[in-house]
Enzyme design. Structure first.
Site, PDB file in Angstrom:
ATOM      1  N   SER A   2      76.208  -9.764 -70.382  1.00 44.64           N
ATOM      2  CA  SER A   2      75.444 -10.617 -69.465  1.00 44.64           C
ATOM      3  C   SER A   2      74.106  -9.955 -69.166  1.00 44.64           C
ATOM      4  O   SER A   2      73.637  -9.131 -69.964  1.00 44.64           O
ATOM      5  CB  SER A   2      76.264 -10.863 -68.190  1.00 44.64           C
ATOM      6  N   ASN A   3      73.486 -10.305 -68.060  1.00 39.94           N
ATOM      7  CA  ASN A   3      72.185  -9.727 -67.705  1.00 39.94           C
ATOM      8  C   ASN A   3      72.051  -9.658 -66.186  1.00 39.94           C
ATOM      9  O   ASN A   3      72.965 -10.051 -65.459  1.00 39.94           O
ATOM     10  CB  ASN A   3      71.049 -10.526 -68.361  1.00 39.94           C
ATOM     11  N   ARG A   4      70.914  -9.195 -65.709  1.00 39.40           N
ATOM     12  CA  ARG A   4      70.757  -8.877 -64.282  1.00 39.40           C
ATOM     13  C   ARG A   4      70.426 -10.073 -63.396  1.00 39.40           C
ATOM     14  O   ARG A   4      70.261  -9.923 -62.191  1.00 39.40           O
ATOM     15  CB  ARG A   4      69.640  -7.831 -64.113  1.00 39.40           C
ATOM     16  N   SER A   5      70.320 -11.258 -63.960  1.00 39.76           N
ATOM     17  CA  SER A   5      69.965 -12.413 -63.128  1.00 39.76           C
ATOM     18  C   SER A   5      71.020 -12.644 -62.044  1.00 39.76           C
ATOM     19  O   SER A   5      72.219 -12.573 -62.308  1.00 39.76           O
ATOM     20  CB  SER A   5      69.854 -13.652 -64.018  1.00 39.76           C
ATOM     21  N   ALA A  59      68.872 -17.295 -66.998  1.00 42.11           N
ATOM     22  CA  ALA A  59      68.690 -16.221 -67.988  1.00 42.11           C
ATOM     23  C   ALA A  59      69.856 -16.332 -68.971  1.00 42.11           C
ATOM     24  O   ALA A  59      70.923 -15.744 -68.765  1.00 42.11           O
ATOM     25  CB  ALA A  59      68.681 -14.869 -67.286  1.00 42.11           C
TER      26      ALA A  59
END
Ligand code: CTP
Length: 219
Positions: free
Chosen positions: A21-24, A88
């Site tokens: 995943s990502n930091r959003s 994101a």
């Protein structure tokens, strides 16, 4: 107007407990949804996994992966006049996802990935006279990449931000963005609360819709 907004990250599961995943955190997209609903618009908010309460008056559709998000966007786009792709979206997913937790000793040290669909590219042919807004989160000067994505993704407006700053971008309540419209001058906004950035974006979409050639979008 009827506006479709995506927010948050997507998660690409490797097994039931592990994902890419990502930091959003979804804060920017939720602020846009809150602002649009407060201005009396009909809002469908397609949200990846986030820890945020739904803004009042918003219809929320929860999704997990990029493929789920694409399906939700395809379902709700026909009834909407504007789309804001604030999510994101993860670009890659594990080639294989296990239905049960993988044991450490059974896992290979290299993860095989396959590309997720690009949601904007997939729905581009169904734009008609809808207004499409995208985001570009970059580390460093976001303008060159922002301008490229504006035209390559067929957008009316691209919101560019530098996510390497500590005081703006992911996971904080402030953002420092530049609005890159397909026509007209670029606008560098100062560091603002995300709700104020949201107001500028919603106002831009309202004006763009009012100025577009009249044509029935709903099928
Ligand atoms: N986007 C999308 N589908 C994807 C990836 C991104 O629709 N699979 C959308 C995002 O919601 C955003 C815009 O495209 O509005 C730009 O996303 P970004 O992640 O900055 O661009 P990418 O095309 O993924 O390019 P790169 O990762 O190489 O910067």
């Amino acid at each position: 107007m009827r506006i479709l907004i995506t927010a948050g990250p997507t998660r690409e599961h490797l097994d039931p407990v592990r994902f890419l995943s990502n930091r959003s955190t979804g804060k920017m997209g939720f602020a846009i949804a809150q602002c649009a609903a407060a201005r009396g618009h009909e809002v469908v908010l397609v949200a990846g996994p986030v820890a945020l309460a739904s803004p009042p008056g918003v219809r929320r559709v929860d999704v997990v992966s990029a493929c789920d998000m694409l399906a939700a966007v395809e379902e709700h786009l026909p009834a909407c006049e504007a789309l804001v792709m604030c999510a994101a979206v993860a670009d890659w997913r594990p080639r294989q996802a296990s239905a049960v937790k993988l044991k450490k000793r059974a896992m290979a040290p290299v993860l095989e990935l396959e590309a997720n669909p690009d949601i904007l590219a997939t729905i581009r042919g169904r734009k008609e006279n809808r207004i499409f807004v995208g985001f570009a989160a970059e580390t460093g000067d976001p303008l060159p990449e922002g301008r490229r994505k504006l035209t390559e993704k067929g957008l009316d407006l691209l919101v560019a931000n530098d996510v390497s700053r500590q005081d703006s971008g992911f996971a904080v309540d402030f953002n420092c963005v530049t609005l890159l419209p397909i026509e007209g001058p670029e606008q560098q906004l100062p560091l603002l609360p995300k709700l104020k950035v949201a107001e500028r974006i919603v106002a831009w979409v309202e004006q763009a819709l009012a100025a577009r050639p009249q044509k029935e979008t709903q099928k």
